[in-house]
Design an enzyme around this catalytic site. Structure first.
Site, mmCIF file in Angstrom:
data_model
loop_
_atom_site.group_PDB
_atom_site.id
_atom_site.type_symbol
_atom_site.label_atom_id
_atom_site.label_comp_id
_atom_site.label_asym_id
_atom_site.label_seq_id
_atom_site.Cartn_x
_atom_site.Cartn_y
_atom_site.Cartn_z
ATOM 1 N N CYS A 1 0.816 -1.229 0.000
ATOM 2 C CA CYS A 1 0.000 0.000 0.000
ATOM 3 C C CYS A 1 0.850 1.279 0.000
ATOM 4 C CB CYS A 1 -0.965 -0.003 1.179
ATOM 5 S SG CYS A 1 -0.253 -0.600 2.705
ATOM 6 N N HIS B 1 -2.222 6.577 4.134
ATOM 7 C CA HIS B 1 -0.777 6.607 4.352
ATOM 8 C C HIS B 1 -0.204 7.912 3.774
ATOM 9 C CE1 HIS B 1 -1.058 2.629 5.781
ATOM 10 N NE2 HIS B 1 -0.412 1.956 4.843
HETATM 11 N N1 LIG Z 1 -4.533 -3.413 5.372
HETATM 12 C C1 LIG Z 1 -3.904 -2.845 4.351
HETATM 13 O O1 LIG Z 1 -3.902 -1.603 4.183
HETATM 14 C C2 LIG Z 1 -3.197 -3.691 3.363
HETATM 15 C C3 LIG Z 1 -3.086 -5.088 3.492
HETATM 16 N N2 LIG Z 1 -2.442 -5.808 2.535
HETATM 17 C C4 LIG Z 1 -2.332 -7.289 2.591
HETATM 18 O O2 LIG Z 1 -3.647 -7.838 2.432
HETATM 19 C C5 LIG Z 1 -3.761 -9.033 3.183
HETATM 20 C C6 LIG Z 1 -4.884 -8.897 4.184
HETATM 21 O O3 LIG Z 1 -4.554 -7.879 5.112
HETATM 22 P P1 LIG Z 1 -5.563 -7.374 6.215
HETATM 23 O O4 LIG Z 1 -6.947 -7.331 5.672
HETATM 24 O O5 LIG Z 1 -4.956 -6.142 6.731
HETATM 25 O O6 LIG Z 1 -5.474 -8.597 7.297
HETATM 26 P P2 LIG Z 1 -6.492 -9.021 8.409
HETATM 27 O O7 LIG Z 1 -5.681 -9.638 9.475
HETATM 28 O O8 LIG Z 1 -7.381 -7.893 8.782
HETATM 29 O O9 LIG Z 1 -7.397 -10.179 7.702
HETATM 30 C C7 LIG Z 1 -6.889 -11.441 7.394
HETATM 31 C C8 LIG Z 1 -7.936 -12.328 6.708
HETATM 32 O O10 LIG Z 1 -7.332 -13.629 6.486
HETATM 33 C C9 LIG Z 1 -8.221 -14.639 6.974
HETATM 34 N N3 LIG Z 1 -7.505 -15.816 7.451
HETATM 35 C C10 LIG Z 1 -6.726 -15.934 8.560
HETATM 36 N N4 LIG Z 1 -6.286 -17.198 8.689
HETATM 37 C C11 LIG Z 1 -6.788 -17.894 7.634
HETATM 38 C C12 LIG Z 1 -6.698 -19.258 7.209
HETATM 39 N N5 LIG Z 1 -6.019 -20.175 7.907
HETATM 40 N N6 LIG Z 1 -7.345 -19.631 6.085
HETATM 41 C C13 LIG Z 1 -8.050 -18.713 5.380
HETATM 42 N N7 LIG Z 1 -8.196 -17.417 5.744
HETATM 43 C C14 LIG Z 1 -7.559 -17.016 6.858
HETATM 44 C C15 LIG Z 1 -8.972 -13.973 8.119
HETATM 45 O O11 LIG Z 1 -10.183 -14.698 8.357
HETATM 46 P P3 LIG Z 1 -10.792 -14.889 9.860
HETATM 47 O O12 LIG Z 1 -11.466 -13.595 10.218
HETATM 48 O O13 LIG Z 1 -11.741 -16.005 9.695
HETATM 49 O O14 LIG Z 1 -9.627 -15.194 10.753
HETATM 50 C C16 LIG Z 1 -9.212 -12.579 7.534
HETATM 51 O O15 LIG Z 1 -10.327 -12.608 6.677
HETATM 52 C C17 LIG Z 1 -2.410 -9.280 3.850
HETATM 53 O O16 LIG Z 1 -1.677 -10.169 3.067
HETATM 54 C C18 LIG Z 1 -1.802 -7.879 3.892
HETATM 55 O O17 LIG Z 1 -0.421 -7.941 3.956
HETATM 56 C C19 LIG Z 1 -1.964 -5.174 1.427
HETATM 57 C C20 LIG Z 1 -2.042 -3.832 1.259
HETATM 58 C C21 LIG Z 1 -2.651 -2.989 2.225
HETATM 59 N N1 LIG Z 2 2.430 -3.303 5.633
HETATM 60 C C1 LIG Z 2 1.352 -2.410 5.231
HETATM 61 C C2 LIG Z 2 0.172 -3.213 4.796
HETATM 62 C C3 LIG Z 2 0.548 -4.543 4.231
HETATM 63 O O1 LIG Z 2 0.044 -5.528 4.679
HETATM 64 O O2 LIG Z 2 1.447 -4.546 3.254
HETATM 65 P P1 LIG Z 2 1.876 -5.824 2.387
HETATM 66 O O3 LIG Z 2 0.673 -6.254 1.617
HETATM 67 O O4 LIG Z 2 2.946 -5.343 1.537
HETATM 68 O O5 LIG Z 2 2.323 -6.909 3.328
HETATM 69 C C4 LIG Z 2 1.043 -1.508 6.389
HETATM 70 O O6 LIG Z 2 1.367 -1.953 7.471
HETATM 71 O O7 LIG Z 2 0.485 -0.433 6.266
#
Ligand SMILES: NC(=O)C1=CN([C@@H]2O[C@H](COP(=O)(O)OP(=O)(O)OC[C@H]3O[C@@H](n4cnc5c(N)ncnc54)[C@H](OP(=O)(O)O)[C@@H]3O)[C@@H](O)[C@H]2O)C=CC1
Ligand SMILES: N[C@@H](CC(=O)OP(=O)(O)O)C(=O)O
Length: 359
Positions: free
Chosen positions: A150, A250
């Site tokens: 991000c 951000h």
């Molecule tokens: N937040 C941000 O701004 C950004 C995030 N990202 C990336 O996006 C992805 C998601 O991030 P974010 O939404 O912040 O993370 P969260 O921790 O908020 O959400 C994680 C998700 O993964 C699911 N999950 C966890 N364990 C398992 C499993 N064993 N099998 C299947 N699903 C599972 C969870 O489900 P449950 O609720 O059932 O546990 C939940 O839906 C990450 O890879 C992160 O690095 C990328 C860019 C920006």
């Molecule tokens: N690391 C970013 C969000 C994130 O999860 O990034 P990435 O998808 O590159 O792991 C933040 O903390 O704001």
């Protein structure tokens, strides 16, 4: 009118997953029918398992959708699958989906560095999507596209038009002020750590920003099978990342130098950014920002609370553009981390793929 494409979301309960639900409600091209999360949430209605943390209410259509485990068999009617999976699980799950011929757009970091996987910021490098044809041949029509980190998305957005107009940037520094929603919800950043505080470390983030910039600003190879990265000699990138007590958005303080000297003037830089029109807008994609880069003139802008929702979070704001006594220019960039930095980017990529008849 064509029927809507069927969409699924993996990691639907998380920070990024919840944003996907909001952005796909009433979408003209995609109908969200399938939701996946961990085995803890599977087998239950979405409304009963999600810990909804968005300031907009949970859309009604999603309340009663059943959550399943993240297995391709439950998503086989999907034309497109968006992934907001925790990176600890995304690798094997997304691989199974692609091998089953599904089209995956992922927020997770796992496949970003694979040669034949495009790493996309949709307002910057949609032309890199062409290399998925190579993956399709190997995977029975299946492919994966990765969305960038991000913070990287905010960084490269103003750089793209500048490089197009004034030639390569050969030195670049950025100091980020990143929102807590970027750390996800499970477990997320504890209130006691972030209240009245700044945390000057985000694991892996600086390396991701420094590396991903070189892929996103790189070129499609001549045989259209991979991306040729910019080399360390072509561009030096240095990032310092901080977590701050902001909910979404951000902020980055960046400085940069052009290879070709003399550098343009501040007014030329501003004009170039203001006039930049992203390809998604030219393709008339539904979510494309009308104004890709908002150049703000007030001394105290951009600010996350006031500016993160410009163009519904798909636009990037740039302010305080001025000469830098060390490099050529410095400026402050603000981008919405879960819209153009994550879920919104995924949706705009899908709209581009659809407009180009690639899904
Ligand atoms: N937040 C941000 O701004 C950004 C995030 N990202 C990336 O996006 C992805 C998601 O991030 P974010 O939404 O912040 O993370 P969260 O921790 O908020 O959400 C994680 C998700 O993964 C699911 N999950 C966890 N364990 C398992 C499993 N064993 N099998 C299947 N699903 C599972 C969870 O489900 P449950 O609720 O059932 O546990 C939940 O839906 C990450 O890879 C992160 O690095 C990328 C860019 C920006
Ligand atoms: N690391 C970013 C969000 C994130 O999860 O990034 P990435 O998808 O590159 O792991 C933040 O903390 O704001």
């Amino acid at each position: 009118m064509c029927a809507k494409k069927v969409a699924g979301v993996l990691g639907a309960t998380g920070s990024v997953g919840q944003r996907f639900i909001l952005l796909l409600a009433n979408h003209p091209d995609f109908e969200l029918k399938r939701l996946g999360a961990s085995p803890r949430s599977a087998g239950k209605k979405y409304g009963s398992v999600v810990n909804w943390k968005q300031t907009d209410l949970l859309p009604e259509f999603a309340q009663d959708l059943m959550v399943t485990e993240c297995k391709a068999e439950y998503f086989k009617d999907c034309d497109i699958v968006f992934s907001g999976l925790d990176a600890d699980y995304a690798g094997s799950i997304e691989k199974e989906f692609v091998e089953n011929g599904l089209h995956v757009i992922s927020n997770a970091k796992n496949y970003r560095r694979e040669d034949d996987v495009p790493l996309i910021v949709p307002i910057v490098n949609p032309e890199h999507l062409s290399i998925v044809e190579n993956q399709k041949r190997k995977n029975n029509g299946g492919f994966i596209v990765c969305i960038s980190n991000c913070s990287t998305a905010g960084l490269v957005s103003p750089l793209k038009p500048l490089v197009e107009s004034f030639g390569p940037i050969d030195a670049l520094t950025t100091t980020t002020l990143q929102a807590i929603s970027g750390a996800g919800f499970s477990p997320g950043v504890p209130g006691i750590d972030i209240l009245d505080n700044i945390i000057p470390f985000i694991s892996g983030e600086e390396d991701k920003m420094e590396w991903e910039t070189k892929k996103i600003l790189g070129q499609v190879s001549k045989d259209n099978t991979q991306i040729d990265l910019l080399s360390d000699e072509e561009i030096k990138v240095s990032a310092q990342c901080n977590r701050v007590a902001v909910s979404d958005g951000h902020t980055e303080c960046i400085s940069f130098r052009f290879k070709n000297q003399p550098a343009p003037s501040v007014e030329q830089v501003k004009k170039c950014l203001r006039e930049y029109e992203c390809d998604a807008y030219k393709l008339k994609c539904f979510s494309a920002p009308k104004q890709t880069i908002h150049v703000l003139e007030a001394n105290d802008r951009p600010q996350p609370r006031l500016d993160r929702n410009r163009d519904a979070g798909y636009g990037v704001s740039v302010g305080r553009i001025r000469e830098d006594p060390v490099l050529d220019f410095k400026m402050v960039v603000l981008s919405h981390n879960t819209v153009i930095g994550a879920a919104g980017a995924g949706i705009l990529i899908a709209e581009i793929l659809l407009a180009q008849k690639m899904i």
